[in-house]
Design a protein around this motif. Structure first.
Motif, PDB file in Angstrom:
ATOM      1  N   TRP A  57       0.832  -1.197   0.000  1.00  0.00           N
ATOM      2  CA  TRP A  57       0.000   0.000   0.000  1.00  0.00           C
ATOM      3  C   TRP A  57       0.873   1.256   0.000  1.00  0.00           C
ATOM      4  O   TRP A  57       0.625   2.199  -0.760  1.00  0.00           O
ATOM      5  CB  TRP A  57      -0.915  -0.016   1.235  1.00  0.00           C
ATOM      6  CG  TRP A  57      -1.665   1.257   1.419  1.00  0.00           C
ATOM      7  CD1 TRP A  57      -2.820   1.634   0.795  1.00  0.00           C
ATOM      8  CD2 TRP A  57      -1.296   2.333   2.284  1.00  0.00           C
ATOM      9  NE1 TRP A  57      -3.194   2.887   1.219  1.00  0.00           N
ATOM     10  CE2 TRP A  57      -2.266   3.340   2.147  1.00  0.00           C
ATOM     11  CE3 TRP A  57      -0.232   2.548   3.168  1.00  0.00           C
ATOM     12  CZ2 TRP A  57      -2.207   4.541   2.832  1.00  0.00           C
ATOM     13  CZ3 TRP A  57      -0.174   3.735   3.861  1.00  0.00           C
ATOM     14  CH2 TRP A  57      -1.152   4.719   3.697  1.00  0.00           C
ATOM     15  N   SER A  58       1.923   1.275   0.821  1.00  0.00           N
ATOM     16  CA  SER A  58       2.808   2.443   0.923  1.00  0.00           C
ATOM     17  C   SER A  58       3.527   2.725  -0.389  1.00  0.00           C
ATOM     18  O   SER A  58       3.746   3.886  -0.741  1.00  0.00           O
ATOM     19  CB  SER A  58       3.861   2.229   2.011  1.00  0.00           C
ATOM     20  OG  SER A  58       3.269   2.159   3.265  1.00  0.00           O
ATOM     21  N   PHE A  59       3.922   1.685  -1.073  1.00  0.00           N
ATOM     22  CA  PHE A  59       4.699   1.846  -2.293  1.00  0.00           C
ATOM     23  C   PHE A  59       3.837   2.154  -3.521  1.00  0.00           C
ATOM     24  O   PHE A  59       4.358   2.557  -4.558  1.00  0.00           O
ATOM     25  CB  PHE A  59       5.502   0.572  -2.585  1.00  0.00           C
ATOM     26  CG  PHE A  59       6.590   0.268  -1.586  1.00  0.00           C
ATOM     27  CD1 PHE A  59       7.139   1.240  -0.772  1.00  0.00           C
ATOM     28  CD2 PHE A  59       7.077  -1.033  -1.469  1.00  0.00           C
ATOM     29  CE1 PHE A  59       8.150   0.947   0.131  1.00  0.00           C
ATOM     30  CE2 PHE A  59       8.090  -1.339  -0.570  1.00  0.00           C
ATOM     31  CZ  PHE A  59       8.632  -0.341   0.225  1.00  0.00           C
ATOM     32  N   ALA A  60       2.529   1.972  -3.428  1.00  0.00           N
ATOM     33  CA  ALA A  60       1.649   2.036  -4.593  1.00  0.00           C
ATOM     34  C   ALA A  60       1.745   3.348  -5.366  1.00  0.00           C
ATOM     35  O   ALA A  60       1.755   3.345  -6.596  1.00  0.00           O
ATOM     36  CB  ALA A  60       0.201   1.768  -4.187  1.00  0.00           C
ATOM     37  N   SER A  61       1.808   4.478  -4.681  1.00  0.00           N
ATOM     38  CA  SER A  61       1.818   5.766  -5.382  1.00  0.00           C
ATOM     39  C   SER A  61       3.188   6.436  -5.343  1.00  0.00           C
ATOM     40  O   SER A  61       3.314   7.599  -5.702  1.00  0.00           O
ATOM     41  CB  SER A  61       0.769   6.697  -4.768  1.00  0.00           C
ATOM     42  OG  SER A  61       1.120   6.999  -3.424  1.00  0.00           O
ATOM     43  N   GLU A  62       4.203   5.692  -4.943  1.00  0.00           N
ATOM     44  CA  GLU A  62       5.542   6.255  -4.749  1.00  0.00           C
ATOM     45  C   GLU A  62       6.476   5.843  -5.885  1.00  0.00           C
ATOM     46  O   GLU A  62       6.566   4.677  -6.231  1.00  0.00           O
ATOM     47  CB  GLU A  62       6.090   5.737  -3.419  1.00  0.00           C
ATOM     48  CG  GLU A  62       7.497   6.140  -3.115  1.00  0.00           C
ATOM     49  CD  GLU A  62       8.000   5.450  -1.860  1.00  0.00           C
ATOM     50  OE1 GLU A  62       8.017   6.095  -0.818  1.00  0.00           O
ATOM     51  OE2 GLU A  62       8.355   4.249  -1.949  1.00  0.00           O
ATOM     52  N   ARG A  63       7.183   6.816  -6.439  1.00  0.00           N
ATOM     53  CA  ARG A  63       8.253   6.572  -7.412  1.00  0.00           C
ATOM     54  C   ARG A  63       9.544   7.005  -6.767  1.00  0.00           C
ATOM     55  O   ARG A  63       9.756   8.186  -6.533  1.00  0.00           O
ATOM     56  CB  ARG A  63       8.016   7.410  -8.644  1.00  0.00           C
ATOM     57  CG  ARG A  63       7.651   6.673  -9.841  1.00  0.00           C
ATOM     58  CD  ARG A  63       7.593   7.663 -10.968  1.00  0.00           C
ATOM     59  NE  ARG A  63       8.456   7.176 -11.995  1.00  0.00           N
ATOM     60  CZ  ARG A  63       8.059   6.970 -13.218  1.00  0.00           C
ATOM     61  NH1 ARG A  63       6.836   7.279 -13.568  1.00  0.00           N
ATOM     62  NH2 ARG A  63       8.872   6.488 -14.098  1.00  0.00           N
TER      63      ARG A  63
END
Length: 134
Positions: A57-63
């Motif tokens: 969930w934490s990584f889903a919108s992170e680049r």
């Protein structure tokens, strides 16, 4: 495995795996019945399955652009702490996440309990001071 070795492996794997969003590699650092608090007053994630769900969930919108950890500071009773800084883009906007992780390791070198303290800022910035990250 002694705490120093476990802590060094922990930050080395976290730095690489966070940058690559490699949740499986991260979960291998934790005991099956681990307890992770992503913020001091949030409910903990109990066990690898809950932790894995939180990480995905934490990584889903992170680049991620860059991840950096300090050398861990090792204390007594299997406990270590390390500072981290992540340059990323969240929903297309540059952001910086800076914080620290406290971890307690078992005799096999697996994290049995971890707690994060962190803060995010808009843009890409370096944390003030030179205590750990340098």
């Amino acid at each position: 495995m002694d705490t120093g070795e476990a802590a060094e492996r922990f930050v080395r794997v976290w730095a690489r795996a966070w940058a690559e969003h490699d949740v499986d590699a991260l979960l291998e650092l934790y005991a099956e019945d681990c307890v992770h608090r992503s913020m001091p007053f949030r409910e903990p994630h109990r066990g690898r399955a809950e932790l894995g769900g939180y990480l995905r969930w934490s990584f889903a919108s992170e680049r991620v652009r860059e991840v950096r950890f300090s050398a861990p500071v090792v204390g007594r009773h299997g406990v270590a702490v390390a500072e981290f800084r992540v340059l990323a883009e969240e929903d297309g906007e540059p952001s910086t996440l800076a914080g620290c992780v406290l971890a307690r390791f078992d005799g096999a070198g697996l994290a049995v309990e971890t707690r994060d303290y962190w803060h995010t800022e808009a843009g890409h910035r370096e944390p003030a001071g030179t205590l750990f990250l340098n």
